[in-house]
Design a protein around this motif. Sequence first.
Motif, PDB file in Angstrom:
ATOM      1  N   PHE A 120       0.809  -1.213   0.000  1.00 58.66           N
ATOM      2  CA  PHE A 120       0.000   0.000   0.000  1.00 58.66           C
ATOM      3  C   PHE A 120       0.846   1.269   0.000  1.00 58.66           C
ATOM      4  O   PHE A 120       0.308   2.373   0.000  1.00 58.66           O
ATOM      5  CB  PHE A 120      -1.002  -0.021   1.159  1.00 58.66           C
ATOM      6  CG  PHE A 120      -2.081  -1.058   0.953  1.00 58.66           C
ATOM      7  CD1 PHE A 120      -2.677  -1.209  -0.289  1.00 58.66           C
ATOM      8  CD2 PHE A 120      -2.477  -1.892   1.973  1.00 58.66           C
ATOM      9  CE1 PHE A 120      -3.656  -2.163  -0.507  1.00 58.66           C
ATOM     10  CE2 PHE A 120      -3.458  -2.857   1.774  1.00 58.66           C
ATOM     11  CZ  PHE A 120      -4.054  -2.991   0.527  1.00 58.66           C
ATOM     12  N   GLN A 136     -16.684   0.435   0.654  1.00 54.70           N
ATOM     13  CA  GLN A 136     -16.716   1.800   0.117  1.00 54.70           C
ATOM     14  C   GLN A 136     -16.823   1.810  -1.413  1.00 54.70           C
ATOM     15  O   GLN A 136     -17.474   2.674  -1.982  1.00 54.70           O
ATOM     16  CB  GLN A 136     -15.483   2.593   0.575  1.00 54.70           C
ATOM     17  CG  GLN A 136     -15.258   2.615   2.085  1.00 54.70           C
ATOM     18  CD  GLN A 136     -16.459   3.102   2.878  1.00 54.70           C
ATOM     19  OE1 GLN A 136     -17.239   3.932   2.398  1.00 54.70           O
ATOM     20  NE2 GLN A 136     -16.642   2.576   4.080  1.00 54.70           N
ATOM     21  N   PHE A 137     -16.155   0.881  -2.080  1.00 52.03           N
ATOM     22  CA  PHE A 137     -16.211   0.792  -3.551  1.00 52.03           C
ATOM     23  C   PHE A 137     -17.006  -0.442  -3.968  1.00 52.03           C
ATOM     24  O   PHE A 137     -16.631  -1.164  -4.893  1.00 52.03           O
ATOM     25  CB  PHE A 137     -14.795   0.716  -4.148  1.00 52.03           C
ATOM     26  CG  PHE A 137     -13.908   1.891  -3.824  1.00 52.03           C
ATOM     27  CD1 PHE A 137     -14.440   3.126  -3.472  1.00 52.03           C
ATOM     28  CD2 PHE A 137     -12.524   1.767  -3.884  1.00 52.03           C
ATOM     29  CE1 PHE A 137     -13.614   4.210  -3.169  1.00 52.03           C
ATOM     30  CE2 PHE A 137     -11.686   2.846  -3.587  1.00 52.03           C
ATOM     31  CZ  PHE A 137     -12.229   4.063  -3.231  1.00 52.03           C
ATOM     32  N   MET A 141       1.627   1.132  -4.052  1.00 53.53           N
ATOM     33  CA  MET A 141       0.384   1.358  -4.794  1.00 53.53           C
ATOM     34  C   MET A 141       0.269   2.808  -5.274  1.00 53.53           C
ATOM     35  O   MET A 141      -0.151   3.066  -6.398  1.00 53.53           O
ATOM     36  CB  MET A 141      -0.808   0.962  -3.910  1.00 53.53           C
ATOM     37  CG  MET A 141      -1.897   1.971  -3.726  1.00 53.53           C
ATOM     38  SD  MET A 141      -3.115   1.411  -2.511  1.00 53.53           S
ATOM     39  CE  MET A 141      -3.088   2.787  -1.376  1.00 53.53           C
ATOM     40  N   TRP A 142       0.688   3.742  -4.422  1.00 54.07           N
ATOM     41  CA  TRP A 142       0.609   5.162  -4.807  1.00 54.07           C
ATOM     42  C   TRP A 142       1.544   5.452  -5.973  1.00 54.07           C
ATOM     43  O   TRP A 142       1.200   6.160  -6.919  1.00 54.07           O
ATOM     44  CB  TRP A 142       0.954   6.065  -3.613  1.00 54.07           C
ATOM     45  CG  TRP A 142      -0.052   5.976  -2.514  1.00 54.07           C
ATOM     46  CD1 TRP A 142       0.108   5.371  -1.303  1.00 54.07           C
ATOM     47  CD2 TRP A 142      -1.384   6.499  -2.522  1.00 54.07           C
ATOM     48  NE1 TRP A 142      -1.036   5.479  -0.558  1.00 54.07           N
ATOM     49  CE2 TRP A 142      -1.977   6.170  -1.260  1.00 54.07           C
ATOM     50  CE3 TRP A 142      -2.148   7.213  -3.447  1.00 54.07           C
ATOM     51  CZ2 TRP A 142      -3.281   6.527  -0.928  1.00 54.07           C
ATOM     52  CZ3 TRP A 142      -3.446   7.571  -3.102  1.00 54.07           C
ATOM     53  CH2 TRP A 142      -4.001   7.235  -1.867  1.00 54.07           C
ATOM     54  N   ILE A 157     -12.009   8.341   2.442  1.00 47.50           N
ATOM     55  CA  ILE A 157     -12.836   7.484   1.582  1.00 47.50           C
ATOM     56  C   ILE A 157     -14.078   6.996   2.334  1.00 47.50           C
ATOM     57  O   ILE A 157     -15.141   6.803   1.751  1.00 47.50           O
ATOM     58  CB  ILE A 157     -11.999   6.258   1.106  1.00 47.50           C
ATOM     59  CG1 ILE A 157     -10.928   6.692   0.104  1.00 47.50           C
ATOM     60  CG2 ILE A 157     -12.891   5.189   0.494  1.00 47.50           C
ATOM     61  CD1 ILE A 157      -9.922   5.584  -0.210  1.00 47.50           C
ATOM     62  N   PHE A 158     -13.936   6.818   3.676  1.00 44.09           N
ATOM     63  CA  PHE A 158     -15.018   6.247   4.480  1.00 44.09           C
ATOM     64  C   PHE A 158     -16.274   7.108   4.410  1.00 44.09           C
ATOM     65  O   PHE A 158     -16.229   8.309   4.632  1.00 44.09           O
ATOM     66  CB  PHE A 158     -14.560   6.125   5.934  1.00 44.09           C
ATOM     67  CG  PHE A 158     -15.640   5.643   6.868  1.00 44.09           C
ATOM     68  CD1 PHE A 158     -15.918   4.287   6.970  1.00 44.09           C
ATOM     69  CD2 PHE A 158     -16.369   6.541   7.633  1.00 44.09           C
ATOM     70  CE1 PHE A 158     -16.920   3.842   7.826  1.00 44.09           C
ATOM     71  CE2 PHE A 158     -17.368   6.105   8.495  1.00 44.09           C
ATOM     72  CZ  PHE A 158     -17.648   4.748   8.589  1.00 44.09           C
ATOM     73  N   TRP A 201      -9.632  -4.150  -1.879  1.00 47.26           N
ATOM     74  CA  TRP A 201      -9.183  -3.283  -0.782  1.00 47.26           C
ATOM     75  C   TRP A 201     -10.391  -2.624  -0.111  1.00 47.26           C
ATOM     76  O   TRP A 201     -10.443  -2.468   1.102  1.00 47.26           O
ATOM     77  CB  TRP A 201      -8.222  -2.213  -1.319  1.00 47.26           C
ATOM     78  CG  TRP A 201      -7.601  -1.313  -0.284  1.00 47.26           C
ATOM     79  CD1 TRP A 201      -7.105  -1.684   0.941  1.00 47.26           C
ATOM     80  CD2 TRP A 201      -7.408   0.102  -0.376  1.00 47.26           C
ATOM     81  NE1 TRP A 201      -6.611  -0.580   1.608  1.00 47.26           N
ATOM     82  CE2 TRP A 201      -6.784   0.519   0.820  1.00 47.26           C
ATOM     83  CE3 TRP A 201      -7.685   1.066  -1.357  1.00 47.26           C
ATOM     84  CZ2 TRP A 201      -6.436   1.858   1.061  1.00 47.26           C
ATOM     85  CZ3 TRP A 201      -7.330   2.385  -1.124  1.00 47.26           C
ATOM     86  CH2 TRP A 201      -6.710   2.770   0.080  1.00 47.26           C
ATOM     87  N   LYS A 202     -11.376  -2.226  -0.912  1.00 43.94           N
ATOM     88  CA  LYS A 202     -12.519  -1.469  -0.391  1.00 43.94           C
ATOM     89  C   LYS A 202     -13.853  -2.065  -0.857  1.00 43.94           C
ATOM     90  O   LYS A 202     -14.615  -1.408  -1.565  1.00 43.94           O
ATOM     91  CB  LYS A 202     -12.407   0.002  -0.836  1.00 43.94           C
ATOM     92  CG  LYS A 202     -11.257   0.743  -0.179  1.00 43.94           C
ATOM     93  CD  LYS A 202     -11.620   1.203   1.212  1.00 43.94           C
ATOM     94  CE  LYS A 202     -10.421   1.604   2.030  1.00 43.94           C
ATOM     95  NZ  LYS A 202      -9.828   0.520   2.809  1.00 43.94           N
ATOM     96  N   ALA A 261      -6.118   8.663   4.225  1.00 44.16           N
ATOM     97  CA  ALA A 261      -6.789   8.440   2.937  1.00 44.16           C
ATOM     98  C   ALA A 261      -8.058   7.617   3.136  1.00 44.16           C
ATOM     99  O   ALA A 261      -9.114   7.918   2.556  1.00 44.16           O
ATOM    100  CB  ALA A 261      -5.834   7.732   1.972  1.00 44.16           C
ATOM    101  N   GLN A 262      -7.963   6.587   3.987  1.00 42.40           N
ATOM    102  CA  GLN A 262      -9.138   5.732   4.210  1.00 42.40           C
ATOM    103  C   GLN A 262     -10.236   6.456   4.984  1.00 42.40           C
ATOM    104  O   GLN A 262     -11.418   6.237   4.747  1.00 42.40           O
ATOM    105  CB  GLN A 262      -8.733   4.471   4.978  1.00 42.40           C
ATOM    106  CG  GLN A 262      -7.869   3.542   4.157  1.00 42.40           C
ATOM    107  CD  GLN A 262      -7.418   2.366   4.993  1.00 42.40           C
ATOM    108  OE1 GLN A 262      -8.063   1.336   5.036  1.00 42.40           O
ATOM    109  NE2 GLN A 262      -6.317   2.540   5.700  1.00 42.40           N
ATOM    110  N   ASN A 322      -2.044   6.482   4.709  1.00 47.39           N
ATOM    111  CA  ASN A 322      -3.146   5.642   4.238  1.00 47.39           C
ATOM    112  C   ASN A 322      -4.316   5.626   5.225  1.00 47.39           C
ATOM    113  O   ASN A 322      -5.464   5.440   4.810  1.00 47.39           O
ATOM    114  CB  ASN A 322      -2.653   4.216   3.965  1.00 47.39           C
ATOM    115  CG  ASN A 322      -1.843   4.141   2.680  1.00 47.39           C
ATOM    116  OD1 ASN A 322      -1.983   4.985   1.800  1.00 47.39           O
ATOM    117  ND2 ASN A 322      -0.986   3.132   2.574  1.00 47.39           N
TER     118      ASN A 322
END
Lengths: 205, 255
Positions: free
Chosen positions: A70, A155-156, A73-74, B71-72, A151-152, B67-68, B64
């Motif tokens: 992670f 959320q996604f 990843m960026w 996103i949450f 990962w999400k 970032a999360q 991160n």
Amino acid sequence: MTAEAMIASPGATAIHPAWVRITHWVNAIAILVMIGSGWQIYNASPLFDFNFPKSIALGGWLGGAIQWHFAAMWLLVVNGLVYLTLGLVTGRFRRKLLPIYPSQVLADAKAALTFKLPHDDLTHYNAVQKTLYAGVILCGLVVVLSGLAIWKPVQFQELTTLFGGYDIARYVHFFAMAAIVGFLVVHVALAVLVPKSLRAMVTGR
Amino acid sequence: MRKLIPGVDAQLLVKDAARLMPDPMRRNFLRGAASLGALTFLTGCDIIDTDAAEGVLRRISEFNDAAQAAIFSPTKLAPVYPESAITRPFPFNAYYDEDEAPVVDGATYKLEVSGLVDNKKPWTLDELYALPQVSQITRHVCVEGWSAIGSWQGAQLSEFLKRIGADTRAKYVWFKCAEGYTNTIDMPTALHPQTQMTFKFDNKILPRAYGFPMKIRMPTKLGYKNPKYVVAMEVTNTDRGGYWENQGYNWFGGQ
């Protein structure tokens, strides 16, 4: 490949502009870290009846591997977006990778396997190269999107659903990785066989 | 490895330093060092100082977290599933074996409440069972990658926080478990409608394996952020970390 293209001097202009070379090598680092740490993460809950050897996995343990994954990843995504944007805007993708005709792919693949495919002009991609390069860009998109999906998955969740749910998205992520590794094996082997292609990606000439 | 002090073997120095660390941390530290060896092998050059690399990775992990948190979504619900989708048997998972799981006496159990709350009275199980009950069938995703669908019943944590007069402007809620496991979560997740103080699994009183008498179920977070055998909670502005987070798992652990 046309006769003109074979005769034309490849040294007249840079074979690869600077942005291609920079994003290529940044991507090389990012993808190696992603693959190595991904293998370590895979080992925590293998999808198949095998583990990746610890000596080639990155991170030492699951928590370390996740930190690497992670972080890189960026680098992968930001660099990838720069590459895709410039590739589209400058017209390089259209010029270099399109069109791809199946008949030409077959003919060039046959020539390549019998070592009759010329490499005189590095500015021009043969049909096999076009297919592989376009294909690996596609795999890169799939690996990033399926990665976001696992990962999400809350959320996604729309993206996760698009991949057939969390569990299937894990397999998609794995196979996209496997395809990229397969590409890398061929890509690196050919770069070693045709060293001037490696030089071109470093110096541009 | 870079020579830190002339005449001192860097490898031995690391080993000596590691001896001072608690056991799990020591193991991870040394494993991390071995992995950096692998990177050195990959890149063919020894450019990375182990401590510096671990520091950078830790800082990116904190980035991160932010970032999360961005996103949450406090209103986005985790997908729910039909009863037929429940994974049976639902896996037991912990850093110890199932027969080492804590045994909590429900008759004498009291949930301790502390920190930025109006009412710090401990709660018995009967009082907790009397809270309005909700149910969810959601997917538990483990940081290892596997997932399982379970059915959990209990009270909304947000409802409980309201009843004890918690200051919901506080940043964190900290949980302590019977076996010593700890966990800190962000307030937005604590207030999420699906964040549940769980007393039942599949409509039956939580068995020992799944965290009797109470687990905190958060379908928006990975498994290690869902503590079992919870005996105390604190509403606080101090991040007190957690069992796995302190060893390097991502703090936010969202999904």
